[in-house]
Design a protein around this motif. Structure first.
Motif, PDB file in Angstrom:
ATOM      1  N   PRO A  20      -0.320  -2.214 -12.580  1.00 36.59           N
ATOM      2  CA  PRO A  20      -1.493  -2.852 -11.967  1.00 36.59           C
ATOM      3  C   PRO A  20      -2.709  -1.947 -12.117  1.00 36.59           C
ATOM      4  CG  PRO A  20       0.409  -2.982 -10.502  1.00 36.59           C
ATOM      5  CD  PRO A  20       0.779  -2.055 -11.623  1.00 36.59           C
ATOM      6  N   LEU A  74      -6.104   0.181 -11.537  1.00 31.08           N
ATOM      7  CA  LEU A  74      -6.654   0.982 -10.439  1.00 31.08           C
ATOM      8  C   LEU A  74      -8.168   0.787 -10.415  1.00 31.08           C
ATOM      9  CD1 LEU A  74      -4.729   4.320 -11.092  1.00 31.08           C
ATOM     10  CD2 LEU A  74      -4.211   2.592  -9.365  1.00 31.08           C
ATOM     11  N   GLU A  87     -10.046  -1.762  -9.916  1.00 35.25           N
ATOM     12  CA  GLU A  87     -10.613  -2.993 -10.464  1.00 35.25           C
ATOM     13  C   GLU A  87     -10.970  -3.934  -9.323  1.00 35.25           C
ATOM     14  OE1 GLU A  87     -11.257  -3.537 -13.711  1.00 35.25           O
ATOM     15  OE2 GLU A  87     -10.489  -1.541 -14.173  1.00 35.25           O
ATOM     16  N   GLU A 137     -10.749  -7.490  -7.037  1.00 35.70           N
ATOM     17  CA  GLU A 137      -9.608  -8.083  -6.342  1.00 35.70           C
ATOM     18  C   GLU A 137      -8.807  -9.037  -7.229  1.00 35.70           C
ATOM     19  OE1 GLU A 137      -8.685 -10.306  -2.083  1.00 35.70           O
ATOM     20  OE2 GLU A 137     -10.739 -10.216  -2.816  1.00 35.70           O
ATOM     21  N   THR A 190      -6.700  -7.024  -9.608  1.00 33.87           N
ATOM     22  CA  THR A 190      -5.661  -6.296  -8.874  1.00 33.87           C
ATOM     23  C   THR A 190      -4.536  -7.233  -8.459  1.00 33.87           C
ATOM     24  OG1 THR A 190      -7.283  -4.691  -8.098  1.00 33.87           O
ATOM     25  CG2 THR A 190      -5.207  -4.831  -6.868  1.00 33.87           C
TER      26      THR A 190
END
Length: 180
Positions: A13, A15, A17, A19, A22
């Motif tokens: 995932p 880091l 970024e 919402e 993510t």
């Protein structure tokens, strides 16, 4: 943004970024975890249980195929249920997807799941383009509450996280493979 893959070829995932990225990053990580947990197994392996549960890895894949189609297609976009789900008498057979998975070949189960994931990604993207993470689902709960796209994505991360824990135990019981 460059995607980083771990040793099981799962996308990490992102880091730092936004919402949207993510949430999708975590969901795709958990989808990839399920794919890793069932990779290389035979139909017999996918049908094995770990007593006292009747849960199988094949049933888990078929269940998550249904969950993807239901949450993103039916609930979020308001589509009619697709086959095979539309023809199931869920009151008579509430665990249909779990119970019938043992009759499916691994390639068939995984192809159906991958197709559902692809449809889900497209549905989420469509909803996001229409209203961002606040986009309301086309249908909701029996009490009238309507989830938003954000809620559906978080729910799906939770759904995969919970079932990937089951997959860990089932895979270890099959061939001793372990890992997060």
């Amino acid at each position: 943004m460059t995607t980083i893959f771990d040793e099981q070829h799962r996308p990490e995932p992102p880091l730092g970024e936004d919402e949207w990225s993510t949430l999708n990053g975590f969901l795709d990580f958990h989808r990839a975890t399920l794919a890793w947990k069932v990779s290389g197994l035979s139909a017999g392996d996918l049908a094995k249980t770990l007593s006292p549960s009747t849960m199988t890895l094949g049933g888990l894949v078929k269940h998550l195929t249904y969950v993807e189609d239901d949450w993103f297609g039916v609930v979020l976009l308001g589509e009619e249920p697709r086959e095979p789900w539309a023809s199931i008498d869920w009151k008579a057979t509430p665990d249909w997807e779990w119970d019938t998975a043992r009759d499916s070949e691994p390639t068939e189960l995984l192809a159906a799941w991958e197709a559902a994931v692809s449809r889900s990604r497209a549905a989420a993207e469509r909803a996001f383009q229409l209203g961002g993470l606040e986009h309301p689902a086309a249908s909701g709960f029996s009490d009238g509450r309507i989830p938003r796209l954000r809620w559906v994505l978080i729910h799906m991360v939770e759904e995969y996280s919970r079932h990937n824990g089951h997959a860990d135990l089932l895979r270890q019981a099959i061939d001793g493979s372990v890992g997060e």
